[in-house]
Design a protein around this motif. Structure first.
Motif, mmCIF file in Angstrom:
data_model
loop_
_atom_site.group_PDB
_atom_site.id
_atom_site.type_symbol
_atom_site.label_atom_id
_atom_site.label_comp_id
_atom_site.label_asym_id
_atom_site.label_seq_id
_atom_site.Cartn_x
_atom_site.Cartn_y
_atom_site.Cartn_z
ATOM 1 N N UNK A 169 0.836 -1.188 0.000
ATOM 2 C CA UNK A 169 0.000 0.000 0.000
ATOM 3 C C UNK A 169 0.874 1.241 0.000
ATOM 4 N N UNK A 170 0.255 2.363 -0.359
ATOM 5 C CA UNK A 170 0.950 3.643 -0.419
ATOM 6 C C UNK A 170 0.389 4.554 0.661
ATOM 7 N N UNK A 171 1.220 4.990 1.542
ATOM 8 C CA UNK A 171 0.928 5.978 2.586
ATOM 9 C C UNK A 171 -0.016 5.437 3.643
ATOM 10 N N UNK A 172 -1.140 4.884 3.241
ATOM 11 C CA UNK A 172 -2.097 4.394 4.220
ATOM 12 C C UNK A 172 -2.813 3.179 3.640
ATOM 13 N N UNK A 173 -2.980 2.145 4.474
ATOM 14 C CA UNK A 173 -3.584 0.894 4.000
ATOM 15 C C UNK A 173 -5.049 1.096 3.632
ATOM 16 N N UNK A 174 -5.772 1.866 4.430
ATOM 17 C CA UNK A 174 -7.201 2.074 4.149
ATOM 18 C C UNK A 174 -7.412 2.879 2.871
ATOM 19 N N UNK A 175 -6.587 3.915 2.690
ATOM 20 C CA UNK A 175 -6.705 4.719 1.471
ATOM 21 C C UNK A 175 -6.343 3.887 0.247
ATOM 22 N N UNK A 176 -5.305 3.074 0.377
ATOM 23 C CA UNK A 176 -4.893 2.223 -0.748
ATOM 24 C C UNK A 176 -5.971 1.212 -1.091
ATOM 25 N N UNK A 177 -6.559 0.613 -0.055
ATOM 26 C CA UNK A 177 -7.628 -0.354 -0.327
ATOM 27 C C UNK A 177 -8.841 0.314 -0.973
ATOM 28 N N UNK A 178 -9.152 1.525 -0.527
ATOM 29 C CA UNK A 178 -10.291 2.247 -1.109
ATOM 30 C C UNK A 178 -10.046 2.583 -2.567
ATOM 31 N N UNK A 179 -8.847 3.103 -2.861
ATOM 32 C CA UNK A 179 -8.523 3.439 -4.256
ATOM 33 C C UNK A 179 -8.517 2.189 -5.126
ATOM 34 N N UNK A 180 -7.937 1.119 -4.618
ATOM 35 C CA UNK A 180 -7.892 -0.124 -5.377
ATOM 36 C C UNK A 180 -9.296 -0.666 -5.647
ATOM 37 N N UNK A 181 -10.156 -0.616 -4.636
ATOM 38 C CA UNK A 181 -11.529 -1.098 -4.802
ATOM 39 C C UNK A 181 -12.301 -0.252 -5.821
ATOM 40 N N UNK A 182 -12.124 1.065 -5.763
ATOM 41 C CA UNK A 182 -12.815 1.950 -6.714
ATOM 42 C C UNK A 182 -12.337 1.697 -8.133
ATOM 43 N N UNK A 183 -11.035 1.506 -8.305
ATOM 44 C CA UNK A 183 -10.505 1.232 -9.637
ATOM 45 C C UNK A 183 -11.019 -0.095 -10.186
ATOM 46 N N UNK A 184 -11.054 -1.100 -9.337
ATOM 47 C CA UNK A 184 -11.564 -2.401 -9.791
ATOM 48 C C UNK A 184 -13.039 -2.325 -10.164
ATOM 49 N N UNK A 185 -13.820 -1.633 -9.337
ATOM 50 C CA UNK A 185 -15.234 -1.481 -9.646
ATOM 51 C C UNK A 185 -15.448 -0.660 -10.918
ATOM 52 N N UNK A 186 -14.644 0.380 -11.109
ATOM 53 C CA UNK A 186 -14.760 1.194 -12.326
ATOM 54 C C UNK A 186 -14.424 0.371 -13.559
ATOM 55 N N UNK A 187 -13.374 -0.437 -13.456
ATOM 56 C CA UNK A 187 -13.019 -1.297 -14.581
ATOM 57 C C UNK A 187 -14.117 -2.318 -14.871
ATOM 58 N N UNK A 188 -14.687 -2.890 -13.816
ATOM 59 C CA UNK A 188 -15.728 -3.901 -14.015
ATOM 60 C C UNK A 188 -16.967 -3.291 -14.661
#
Length: 434
Positions: A169-188
């Motif tokens: 993760x980058x800087x913060x685990x929660x922020x990284x997980x949120x960004x990753x989840x949003x990107x995956x959902x946007x791609x889907x």
């Protein structure tokens, strides 16, 4: 009334010459939705943006998420063993859909692709119904995408919240997980929407042809000219051939991609070493629902319009028999009238009436035969024209075809039989069903 209809047709045809979307353009809202979906390629800048978003969401995000979040040593309850299969399936079908849509719009233009340039020859009722369907096409698209997207949100949220694996993760685990989840959902949602968009547009175009066929069947109620009916049917049949030619590559390619994806999923989930539960195979099940739903939309639309087009034969046969019966009834009613008239206008004495070789009687008989020959020949000619038209309909059945194969109920049953045979063969190799 004819002058008003021609004037409305000219105004409609003139409105189709607009190339720039304006406030009074019937495609304004449609183009706006395409722009929000990042598939509008009306100018070079939007084309560049469209391809950039496609490459990022269809290839970049799935590849990065699979490489970064793939963790075979993680908690077995939160592993994603079928993530690669899901990503490849969605990326393949979205790539096929995006390339097909881009080719359609670039080659034909949005108006020609949606057959708006052909509406000037249709009735006002067909225009209004098709415009309504065009404006509500994205609402229909949301009806397919939103339920699946809600399920995908729940699955991704569960995986990111309760997953015990520790990912970079980058800087913060929660922020990284949120960004990753949003990107995956946007791609889907992007890949799914692209696929459903092409399927819904195909359904929309088929619906226009169904409206035209319904309007065409009214010709048998008010029109008895064989040439007019034949000309209208040739026009409809030409449009169906154009649709078949444009969409045949997409339909057959989608069928191949969906078949390979489903058989790969079936083989992966039914092998002896597979441990299946809802959390592990949930994304595979959702991907299968998306692919099969889109394919069924296309097949159902093609089969429905083929069924409507082939039903014209029954309408033509019914019209033929009704016209024939009316012709016989007319002759039966006119024949006694002519006989009594000739008998009244040919006064004969009693002596001449008893002589079989009388010249007056011979002349009267000749006149009576000529009166019958003219309507009889006209009726026979009309009968032969109608019979030829019915024979033409029987041997030139219209509909959606794929490389010569007509997509009707029989072909759909054949495809279903082949798919079922392959499924049973795979199950026989994996779980022992013979």
């Amino acid at each position: 009334m004819d002058a008003d209809a021609e004037e409305q047709a000219l105004l409609w045809k003139k409105s189709l010459t607009r190339s720039v979307s304006r406030a009074d353009d019937e495609l304004c809202s449609f183009r706006t939705c395409l722009r929000w979906m990042c598939v509008d390629q009306s100018d070079p800048w939007r084309t560049t943006l469209c391809w950039s978003v496609f490459l990022v969401l269809a290839f970049g995000v799935p590849i990065l998420s699979h490489l970064i979040l793939w963790c075979p040593a993680c908690d077995p309850k939160h592993q994603r063993p079928y993530d690669l299969l899901v990503e490849v399936s969605l990326t393949s079908i979205s790539t096929l859909s995006f390339l097909s849509l881009s080719s359609f719009v670039r080659k034909y233009g949005l108006r020609r692709f949606l057959f708006l340039d052909k509406l000037c020859d249709e009735s006002e009722k067909v225009r209004q119904q098709y415009s309504h369907q065009l404006n509500s096409s994205f609402r229909l698209l949301s009806c397919f995408v939103l339920p699946c997207f809600v399920v995908e949100i729940g699955y991704k949220a569960w995986w990111y919240v309760y997953g015990t694996a520790k990912f970079p993760f980058i800087w913060n685990a929660y922020v990284s997980d949120t960004i990753s989840c949003i990107l995956e959902l946007s791609s889907w949602v992007y890949r799914t929407s692209i696929f459903f968009l092409v399927c819904v547009l195909f359904q929309l175009i088929c619906h226009l042809q169904i409206l035209r066929l319904q309007d065409f069947t009214k010709v048998f109620q008010a029109e008895s000219d064989v040439e007019t009916i034949l000309r209208e049917h040739l026009r409809v049949r030409k449009q169906l051939r154009v649709i078949s030619h444009r969409y045949r590559a997409f339909i057959i390619s989608s069928l191949i991609v969906v078949t390979i994806s489903q058989f790969a999923s079936l083989l992966a989930t039914t092998r002896s070493t597979a441990h299946i539960n809802l959390f592990k195979a949930g994304d595979v099940a959702l991907c299968s629902v998306v692919l099969l739903t889109g394919l069924l939309i296309c097949l159902r639309s093609a089969v429905k319009i083929t069924h409507k087009a082939q039903a014209i034969v029954s309408h033509a046969a019914k019209w033929h028999i009704c016209m024939t019966c009316d012709s016989f009834e007319t002759l039966d009613c006119e024949t006694p009238t002519r006989v009594s008239a000739n008998q009244r206008v040919s006064p004969m004495s009693s002596s001449s009436a008893t002589e079989p070789d009388s010249d007056d009687e011979a002349a009267d008989e000749d006149d009576f035969d000529e009166d019958l020959i003219v309507p009889a020949l006209a009726s026979a000619a009309s009968f032969q024209k109608r019979q030829a038209l019915v024979t033409y309909f029987e041997h030139n059945r219209a509909g959606i075809s794929v490389f010569g194969l007509m997509l009707d109920r029989s072909s759909l049953h054949t495809v279903f039989g082949i798919e079922l045979s392959l499924v049973l063969w795979i199950l026989g190799k994996t779980v022992g069903i013979s």
